[in-house]
Design a protein around this motif. Structure first.
Motif, mmCIF file in Angstrom:
data_model
loop_
_atom_site.group_PDB
_atom_site.id
_atom_site.type_symbol
_atom_site.label_atom_id
_atom_site.label_comp_id
_atom_site.label_asym_id
_atom_site.label_seq_id
_atom_site.Cartn_x
_atom_site.Cartn_y
_atom_site.Cartn_z
ATOM 1 N N GLU A 154 74.233 -87.774 -24.917
ATOM 2 C CA GLU A 154 72.931 -87.123 -24.944
ATOM 3 C C GLU A 154 71.877 -88.168 -24.541
ATOM 4 O O GLU A 154 72.092 -89.367 -24.730
ATOM 5 N N PRO A 155 70.735 -87.756 -24.014
ATOM 6 C CA PRO A 155 69.707 -88.718 -23.592
ATOM 7 C C PRO A 155 69.273 -89.704 -24.677
ATOM 8 O O PRO A 155 68.989 -90.860 -24.381
ATOM 9 N N ASN A 156 69.247 -89.291 -25.947
ATOM 10 C CA ASN A 156 68.815 -90.184 -27.017
ATOM 11 C C ASN A 156 69.961 -90.870 -27.747
ATOM 12 O O ASN A 156 69.749 -91.592 -28.706
ATOM 13 N N GLU A 157 71.197 -90.661 -27.298
ATOM 14 C CA GLU A 157 72.387 -91.232 -27.945
ATOM 15 C C GLU A 157 72.681 -92.603 -27.379
ATOM 16 O O GLU A 157 72.545 -92.853 -26.191
ATOM 17 N N SER A 158 73.128 -93.521 -28.281
ATOM 18 C CA SER A 158 73.515 -94.841 -27.799
ATOM 19 C C SER A 158 74.845 -95.261 -28.362
ATOM 20 O O SER A 158 75.435 -94.635 -29.156
ATOM 21 N N MET B 110 73.665 -90.221 -15.225
ATOM 22 C CA MET B 110 74.241 -89.759 -16.472
ATOM 23 C C MET B 110 74.910 -90.937 -17.169
ATOM 24 O O MET B 110 75.569 -91.747 -16.540
ATOM 25 N N ARG B 111 74.752 -90.997 -18.493
ATOM 26 C CA ARG B 111 75.383 -92.040 -19.293
ATOM 27 C C ARG B 111 76.635 -91.479 -19.950
ATOM 28 O O ARG B 111 76.639 -90.328 -20.410
ATOM 29 N N VAL B 112 77.690 -92.292 -19.987
ATOM 30 C CA VAL B 112 78.997 -91.834 -20.482
ATOM 31 C C VAL B 112 79.693 -92.939 -21.274
ATOM 32 O O VAL B 112 79.293 -94.100 -21.225
ATOM 33 N N ARG B 113 80.735 -92.538 -21.964
ATOM 34 C CA ARG B 113 81.669 -93.476 -22.597
ATOM 35 C C ARG B 113 83.072 -93.154 -22.088
ATOM 36 O O ARG B 113 83.373 -92.013 -21.758
#
Length: 51
Positions: free
Chosen positions: A47-51, A1-4
């Motif tokens: 989200e998967p497409n968010e950067s 999972m990607r996070v900030r």
């Protein structure tokens, strides 16, 4: 999972490496590996497409 991290946006996007109890290890683009206590800091999931 990607996070900030909500209080450290300069760290960039992080990839969760492991979760052990309340300890979350995240590898951030600009800060490297950081251990975060999930009971103190609510990471922001991307989200998967968010950067």
């Amino acid at each position: 999972m990607r996070v900030r991290h909500p209080q450290c946006p300069e760290w960039g996007i992080g990839q969760i490496q492991s979760v052990v109890g309340q300890r979350v290890t995240v590898n951030f683009e600009n800060a490297g590996k950081v251990m975060i206590r999930s009971d103190l800091i609510a990471l922001i999931p991307l989200e998967p497409n968010e950067s």
